[in-house]
Write an enzyme that holds these catalytic residues in place. Sequence first.
Site, short mmCIF file in Angstrom:
data_model
loop_
_atom_site.label_atom_id
_atom_site.label_comp_id
_atom_site.label_asym_id
_atom_site.label_seq_id
_atom_site.Cartn_x
_atom_site.Cartn_y
_atom_site.Cartn_z
N TYR A 19 30.41 42.72 40.93
CA TYR A 19 30.29 41.26 40.83
C TYR A 19 28.90 40.80 41.26
CZ TYR A 19 30.85 36.37 42.27
OH TYR A 19 30.68 35.01 42.46
N HIS A 49 32.85 28.94 49.53
CA HIS A 49 33.40 27.60 49.71
C HIS A 49 34.84 27.57 49.21
CE1 HIS A 49 30.86 27.87 46.13
NE2 HIS A 49 31.81 27.18 45.52
N GLN A 97 38.39 26.55 40.69
CA GLN A 97 38.29 25.64 41.85
C GLN A 97 37.09 24.69 41.73
OE1 GLN A 97 38.16 26.52 46.50
NE2 GLN A 97 36.16 26.96 45.61
N GLU A 141 26.77 36.60 47.46
CA GLU A 141 27.08 38.03 47.28
C GLU A 141 25.85 38.80 46.82
OE1 GLU A 141 29.82 40.48 47.20
OE2 GLU A 141 30.34 39.16 48.84
N THR A 181 25.29 33.27 43.74
CA THR A 181 26.15 33.51 44.90
C THR A 181 25.46 34.27 46.03
OG1 THR A 181 28.05 34.85 45.63
CG2 THR A 181 27.00 35.52 43.59
N LEU A 225 29.88 27.68 35.36
CA LEU A 225 30.70 28.13 36.49
C LEU A 225 31.67 29.25 36.11
CD1 LEU A 225 31.68 24.65 38.04
CD2 LEU A 225 29.54 25.90 38.23
N SER A 279 35.48 35.95 39.19
CA SER A 279 34.80 35.63 40.46
C SER A 279 35.38 36.34 41.68
CB SER A 279 34.83 34.12 40.68
OG SER A 279 36.10 33.73 41.16
N LYS A 291 26.04 38.99 38.94
CA LYS A 291 25.50 37.67 39.30
C LYS A 291 23.99 37.71 39.49
CE LYS A 291 28.90 34.68 39.37
NZ LYS A 291 28.83 33.34 38.77
P1 NAP Z 1 37.34 30.54 40.03
O1 NAP Z 1 38.26 29.57 40.67
O2 NAP Z 1 37.70 31.98 39.98
O3 NAP Z 1 37.11 30.01 38.51
C1 NAP Z 1 36.52 30.82 37.55
C2 NAP Z 1 36.51 30.10 36.22
O4 NAP Z 1 35.88 30.93 35.25
C3 NAP Z 1 37.91 29.76 35.66
O5 NAP Z 1 37.88 28.50 35.05
C4 NAP Z 1 38.10 30.84 34.60
O6 NAP Z 1 38.96 30.44 33.55
C5 NAP Z 1 36.67 30.94 34.07
N1 NAP Z 1 36.46 32.14 33.28
C6 NAP Z 1 36.76 33.42 33.61
N2 NAP Z 1 36.45 34.25 32.59
C7 NAP Z 1 35.94 33.48 31.61
C8 NAP Z 1 35.46 33.76 30.30
N3 NAP Z 1 35.44 35.01 29.82
N4 NAP Z 1 35.01 32.73 29.55
C9 NAP Z 1 35.04 31.46 30.02
N5 NAP Z 1 35.50 31.13 31.26
C10 NAP Z 1 35.95 32.13 32.03
O7 NAP Z 1 35.89 30.46 40.67
P2 NAP Z 1 35.23 29.29 41.58
O8 NAP Z 1 35.53 29.59 43.00
O9 NAP Z 1 35.56 27.98 41.01
O10 NAP Z 1 33.69 29.61 41.38
C11 NAP Z 1 32.94 29.00 40.33
C12 NAP Z 1 31.71 29.83 40.05
O11 NAP Z 1 30.90 29.88 41.22
C13 NAP Z 1 31.97 31.27 39.67
O12 NAP Z 1 30.98 31.66 38.74
C14 NAP Z 1 31.79 32.03 40.97
O13 NAP Z 1 31.41 33.36 40.71
C15 NAP Z 1 30.68 31.22 41.61
N6 NAP Z 1 30.65 31.20 43.07
C16 NAP Z 1 31.76 30.87 43.78
C17 NAP Z 1 31.70 30.80 45.15
C18 NAP Z 1 32.90 30.41 45.99
O14 NAP Z 1 32.88 30.66 47.20
N7 NAP Z 1 33.90 29.77 45.41
C19 NAP Z 1 30.49 31.08 45.81
C20 NAP Z 1 29.37 31.39 45.05
C21 NAP Z 1 29.46 31.43 43.67
P3 NAP Z 1 40.56 30.78 33.56
O15 NAP Z 1 41.18 29.72 34.41
O16 NAP Z 1 40.94 30.69 32.15
O17 NAP Z 1 40.71 32.16 34.15
O1 G4F Z 2 37.63 35.61 50.29
P1 G4F Z 2 36.98 36.83 49.78
O2 G4F Z 2 37.74 37.62 48.77
O3 G4F Z 2 35.56 36.36 49.26
P2 G4F Z 2 34.17 37.12 48.99
O4 G4F Z 2 34.37 38.55 48.68
O5 G4F Z 2 33.26 36.79 50.12
O6 G4F Z 2 33.70 36.40 47.65
C1 G4F Z 2 33.78 34.98 47.49
O7 G4F Z 2 32.60 34.39 47.96
C2 G4F Z 2 31.41 34.75 47.20
C3 G4F Z 2 30.25 34.03 47.87
O8 G4F Z 2 29.77 34.80 48.94
C4 G4F Z 2 31.62 34.32 45.78
F1 G4F Z 2 30.50 34.60 45.05
C5 G4F Z 2 32.81 35.05 45.19
O9 G4F Z 2 33.03 34.60 43.84
C6 G4F Z 2 34.04 34.70 46.01
O10 G4F Z 2 34.31 33.33 45.84
O11 G4F Z 2 36.65 37.84 50.99
C7 G4F Z 2 35.94 37.43 52.13
C8 G4F Z 2 35.92 38.55 53.16
C9 G4F Z 2 35.49 39.91 52.60
O12 G4F Z 2 34.63 40.52 53.52
C10 G4F Z 2 36.79 40.71 52.53
O13 G4F Z 2 36.64 42.11 52.65
O14 G4F Z 2 37.25 38.73 53.64
C11 G4F Z 2 37.50 40.13 53.74
N1 G4F Z 2 38.96 40.35 53.71
C12 G4F Z 2 39.66 40.93 54.72
N2 G4F Z 2 40.95 41.02 54.36
C13 G4F Z 2 39.78 40.05 52.71
C14 G4F Z 2 41.04 40.47 53.12
N3 G4F Z 2 39.55 39.47 51.52
C15 G4F Z 2 40.62 39.28 50.71
N4 G4F Z 2 40.41 38.66 49.52
N5 G4F Z 2 41.89 39.69 51.05
C16 G4F Z 2 42.15 40.30 52.25
O15 G4F Z 2 43.28 40.68 52.55
#
Ligand code: NAP
Ligand code: G4F
Length: 323
Positions: free
Chosen positions: A150, A180, A13, A128, A126, A81, A85, A154
């Site tokens: 996770y 996000h 994403q 987290e 993150t 990134l 995740s 991180k």
């Molecule tokens: P995402 O949609 O799950 O994307 C993860 C990316 O990592 C994908 O491109 C995936 O590639 C790649 N990847 C996984 N394993 C890999 C490996 N072994 N080598 C190289 N690439 C690999 O995550 P996102 O939401 O965009 O988040 C981006 C980053 O920000 C992540 O590190 C996540 O932990 C961190 N983060 C996200 C949030 C959030 O709320 N979105 C918040 C805080 C931090 P494939 O497509 O090939 O699987």
């Molecule tokens: O959307 P979630 O799976 O995100 P979570 O665990 O907060 O993690 C995401 O945000 C992090 C930043 O704080 C990133 F670092 C991480 O890579 C990822 O992008 O769950 C959000 C909340 C949790 O408390 C979970 O227990 O939603 C609660 N939840 C309740 N029912 C659920 C569900 N989560 C999921 N995925 N599915 C459910 O059915």
Amino acid sequence: MTRTALITGITGQDGAYLAKLLLEKGYEVHGLVARRSSDTRWRLRELGIEGQIRYQEGDLADACSIQRAVIKSKPQEIYNLGAQSFVGSSWDQPVTTGIVGGLGVTHVLEAIRQFCPDSRFYQASTSEMFGLIQAERQDENTPFYPRSPYGVAKLYGHWITVNYRESFGLHASSGILFNHESPLRGLEFVTRKVTDAVARIKLGKQHELRMGNIDAKRDWGFAGDYVEAMWLMLQQDRADDYVIATGVTTTVRDMCRLAFSCVGLNYEDHVVIDPQFFRPAEVDVLLGNPDKAARQLGWKPSTSLDQLIGMMVDADLFRVGRE
Ligand code: NAP
Ligand code: G4F
């Protein structure tokens, strides 16, 4: 002169939104792509930029491939990134999560140290890492207490980034981003799981939505806003760590209420609580304080949760309607 960036996780994403932003700013964008047996570039296609990326094959677990990608792309900016995740899966794949999201960071930092020490580095840290929160509003000085493999992985990535900055003077910044979301969010994450279900239920293709802990609270923003913050961090003279958040927290329950109300439905008529979606250890509440980012980066979120969920429901209605 054209600037060059390398993005790991470009197929995710954030990678897709960041690549679009950098292309719009005139960058040459290289993306690390891991070998997969099925297509992973759908987000880049969705944003109309698939053909504008220079792809470098590699995997964060494979240090040689990271070195090769860095040597070939010669980037001025590297955004790390890539990660496994999804928090829920990190209990099922704790070692992979640790190797990719933790040690993989060192692979990138070492490649920078050896081959391009003047490059600027962004680490995707993150909220987290705050886990069992030690302050009501979490900022850059709040102690960490991760609650999942996770979060632990991180935290290693975060501290090794700080350590390489302090040890070797690298321009290495860590963005501590709160949740996000967007229409490009994976379907396993809670917002997208809900907006996809809302569309299916509205269109008669699904009847109930099975959920876990809907009393958990998150500080949700729009991914498009958050990638701007990543870029801003690497434009500063000095590398640093920043919390990126909206400063508003909402229960999963209220997010469900909001999403169902977008199509005139009541979430209570469709949501079923299912123990299989509860986690071994929960992060009950996250609420970020983005004051430092506002002050030093001039960054502010531009999208409310209402707007975000509305945008996601609309996109899912359109997609599900065409299936
Ligand atoms: P995402 O949609 O799950 O994307 C993860 C990316 O990592 C994908 O491109 C995936 O590639 C790649 N990847 C996984 N394993 C890999 C490996 N072994 N080598 C190289 N690439 C690999 O995550 P996102 O939401 O965009 O988040 C981006 C980053 O920000 C992540 O590190 C996540 O932990 C961190 N983060 C996200 C949030 C959030 O709320 N979105 C918040 C805080 C931090 P494939 O497509 O090939 O699987
Ligand atoms: O959307 P979630 O799976 O995100 P979570 O665990 O907060 O993690 C995401 O945000 C992090 C930043 O704080 C990133 F670092 C991480 O890579 C990822 O992008 O769950 C959000 C909340 C949790 O408390 C979970 O227990 O939603 C609660 N939840 C309740 N029912 C659920 C569900 N989560 C999921 N995925 N599915 C459910 O059915």
